[in-house]
Scaffold this motif. Structure first.
Motif, PDB file in Angstrom:
ATOM      1  N   VAL A 130     -40.999  10.208 -20.578  1.00  7.52           N
ATOM      2  CA  VAL A 130     -39.853   9.173 -20.219  1.00  7.52           C
ATOM      3  C   VAL A 130     -39.087   9.525 -19.233  1.00  7.52           C
ATOM      4  O   VAL A 130     -38.329  10.677 -19.673  1.00  7.52           O
ATOM      5  N   PRO A 131     -38.808   8.986 -18.228  1.00  7.63           N
ATOM      6  CA  PRO A 131     -37.702   9.484 -17.284  1.00  7.63           C
ATOM      7  C   PRO A 131     -36.415   9.558 -17.883  1.00  7.63           C
ATOM      8  O   PRO A 131     -35.996   8.847 -18.745  1.00  7.63           O
ATOM      9  N   ASN A 132     -35.879  10.550 -17.505  1.00  5.99           N
ATOM     10  CA  ASN A 132     -34.283  11.062 -17.812  1.00  5.99           C
ATOM     11  C   ASN A 132     -34.153  11.273 -19.399  1.00  5.99           C
ATOM     12  O   ASN A 132     -33.115  11.328 -19.956  1.00  5.99           O
ATOM     13  N   THR A 133     -35.217  11.530 -20.238  1.00  5.10           N
ATOM     14  CA  THR A 133     -34.857  11.949 -21.690  1.00  5.10           C
ATOM     15  C   THR A 133     -34.475  13.275 -21.619  1.00  5.10           C
ATOM     16  O   THR A 133     -33.424  13.866 -22.130  1.00  5.10           O
ATOM     17  N   GLY A 134     -35.149  14.261 -20.791  1.00  2.00           N
ATOM     18  CA  GLY A 134     -34.667  15.556 -20.643  1.00  2.00           C
ATOM     19  C   GLY A 134     -34.530  16.515 -21.807  1.00  2.00           C
ATOM     20  O   GLY A 134     -34.238  17.349 -21.809  1.00  2.00           O
ATOM     21  N   ALA A 135     -35.362  16.084 -22.824  1.00  4.47           N
ATOM     22  CA  ALA A 135     -35.458  16.728 -24.273  1.00  4.47           C
ATOM     23  C   ALA A 135     -36.004  18.286 -23.876  1.00  4.47           C
ATOM     24  O   ALA A 135     -35.690  19.298 -24.481  1.00  4.47           O
ATOM     25  N   VAL A 136     -36.962  18.353 -23.117  1.00  9.69           N
ATOM     26  CA  VAL A 136     -37.649  19.570 -22.859  1.00  9.69           C
ATOM     27  C   VAL A 136     -36.807  20.503 -21.985  1.00  9.69           C
ATOM     28  O   VAL A 136     -36.726  21.683 -22.431  1.00  9.69           O
ATOM     29  N   GLN A 137     -36.071  19.944 -21.008  1.00  3.36           N
ATOM     30  CA  GLN A 137     -35.364  20.793 -20.046  1.00  3.36           C
ATOM     31  C   GLN A 137     -33.930  21.064 -20.744  1.00  3.36           C
ATOM     32  O   GLN A 137     -33.550  22.175 -21.003  1.00  3.36           O
ATOM     33  N   ALA A 138     -33.605  20.313 -21.635  1.00  2.00           N
ATOM     34  CA  ALA A 138     -32.565  20.684 -22.573  1.00  2.00           C
ATOM     35  C   ALA A 138     -32.663  21.854 -23.316  1.00  2.00           C
ATOM     36  O   ALA A 138     -31.830  22.680 -23.444  1.00  2.00           O
ATOM     37  N   SER A 139     -33.779  21.898 -23.922  1.00  2.00           N
ATOM     38  CA  SER A 139     -34.347  22.984 -24.770  1.00  2.00           C
ATOM     39  C   SER A 139     -34.244  24.286 -23.878  1.00  2.00           C
ATOM     40  O   SER A 139     -33.865  25.395 -24.698  1.00  2.00           O
ATOM     41  N   ILE A 140     -34.807  24.181 -22.813  1.00  2.00           N
ATOM     42  CA  ILE A 140     -34.846  25.274 -21.819  1.00  2.00           C
ATOM     43  C   ILE A 140     -33.687  25.736 -21.559  1.00  2.00           C
ATOM     44  O   ILE A 140     -33.475  26.940 -21.699  1.00  2.00           O
ATOM     45  N   LEU A 141     -32.623  24.945 -21.523  1.00  2.00           N
ATOM     46  CA  LEU A 141     -31.397  25.460 -20.874  1.00  2.00           C
ATOM     47  C   LEU A 141     -30.603  26.151 -22.038  1.00  2.00           C
ATOM     48  O   LEU A 141     -30.073  27.244 -21.964  1.00  2.00           O
ATOM     49  N   ARG A 142     -30.784  25.557 -23.192  1.00  2.00           N
ATOM     50  CA  ARG A 142     -30.275  26.033 -24.307  1.00  2.00           C
ATOM     51  C   ARG A 142     -30.737  27.375 -24.701  1.00  2.00           C
ATOM     52  O   ARG A 142     -29.874  28.466 -25.045  1.00  2.00           O
ATOM     53  N   GLY A 143     -32.005  27.523 -24.875  1.00  2.00           N
ATOM     54  CA  GLY A 143     -32.539  29.051 -24.809  1.00  2.00           C
ATOM     55  C   GLY A 143     -32.102  29.984 -24.046  1.00  2.00           C
ATOM     56  O   GLY A 143     -31.817  31.061 -24.202  1.00  2.00           O
ATOM     57  N   PHE A 144     -31.863  29.337 -22.606  1.00  2.00           N
ATOM     58  CA  PHE A 144     -31.725  30.513 -21.657  1.00  2.00           C
ATOM     59  C   PHE A 144     -30.016  30.913 -21.839  1.00  2.00           C
ATOM     60  O   PHE A 144     -29.816  32.103 -21.698  1.00  2.00           O
ATOM     61  N   GLU A 145     -29.295  29.666 -22.138  1.00  2.00           N
ATOM     62  CA  GLU A 145     -27.976  29.981 -22.274  1.00  2.00           C
ATOM     63  C   GLU A 145     -27.768  31.185 -23.292  1.00  2.00           C
ATOM     64  O   GLU A 145     -26.999  32.022 -23.204  1.00  2.00           O
ATOM     65  N   ARG A 146     -28.109  30.950 -24.309  1.00  2.00           N
ATOM     66  CA  ARG A 146     -28.047  31.866 -25.531  1.00  2.00           C
ATOM     67  C   ARG A 146     -28.532  33.172 -25.311  1.00  2.00           C
ATOM     68  O   ARG A 146     -27.950  34.098 -25.616  1.00  2.00           O
TER      69      ARG A 146
END
Length: 245
Positions: A130-146
């Motif tokens: 679904v365009p612009n949901t970004g759930a997968v990308q958000a999960s990747i970012l949070r994991g990397f930030e931590r």
């Protein structure tokens, strides 16, 4: 004395023109951390480095250095990886800006290098149905930030109350206090209040739950802001306009 480093696994974080035909390259390397390199003649049409010094692609770099800025001698592809596009590309620029701002030069972090490569591979493979949901990308970012903050020594303990060492409970609420950590609170809302479920999910690197992703975004933003000392991230502003990443 000059030192020579050969065929070092690396990624380009940023590159910008220098004089008429050269580039200054900020690279993230596995054994030497972030390094600054002068790529002489890299912008010439017949340069072997032209078209190779691209962000988000595994490279093998050879350089010599006797000062803070080394001289790049060769750059080779280090493996195939699909290019980032769309939201994934903006996420990649965000991760690169984080490393440029928070990672000092010549400070090796091999585990962080591996985490960065893994994050890029996951962003490359991600395709939100679904365009612009970004759930997968958000999960990747949070994991990397931590993982980044943990490698740099800044990540708080998320599964224990900083006040008494008690195990975090999913049904309770906790406030994040700078320079201290998370402590139980009677409040149930506010920018600095997070559910125990979110903290336990983050400790387990589990971002499947929508509430966890939203609260994790707030908490990581606060932690990173502390380290930036008030400086704004340019890519964060762009991501915020696109969606809640």
């Amino acid at each position: 004395m000059k030192r020579r480093n050969e065929h070092e696994p690396a990624f380009v974080l940023h590159a910008y023109p220098y004089k008429e035909t050269s580039l200054i390259v900020e690279a993230f390397t596995r054994r030497f951390g972030r390094v600054g390199l002068l790529a002489r003649g890299a912008r010439r049409p017949r340069s072997t480095m032209r078209g190779v010094l691209l962000a988000f692609h595994p490279l093998r770099l050879t350089w010599s250095a006797s000062a803070e800025l080394g001289t790049l001698m060769t750059a080779e592809w280090g493996g195939g990886q699909a290019s980032l596009s769309g939201i994934g590309l903006m996420c990649g620029f965000y991760v690169n800006e984080l490393l440029l701002r928070l990672l000092p030069r010549d400070d090796p972090h091999e585990a962080l290098f591996d985490a960065y490569g893994e994050a890029l591979a996951r962003l490359s493979a991600a395709s939100a149905p679904v365009p612009n949901t970004g759930a997968v990308q958000a999960s990747i970012l949070r994991g990397f930030e931590r993982r980044m903050l943990a490698e740099l020594g800044y990540a708080p303990v998320l599964d224990r109350d900083a006040a008494n060492g008690a195990q975090i409970e999913a049904a309770k609420h906790y406030a994040y206090e700078a320079e201290r950590g998370v402590v139980e609170t009677r409040r149930s809302d506010g920018d600095s209040v997070f559910s125990g479920r979110t903290l336990l999910d983050m400790a387990a690197d589990n971002y499947d739950n929508a509430r966890t992703r939203e609260e994790a975004r707030r908490l990581m933003r606060a932690l990173i802001a502390e380290r930036l000392g008030g400086q704004a991230l340019h890519t964060r502003a762009v991501l915020s306009e696109l969606q809640d990443l």
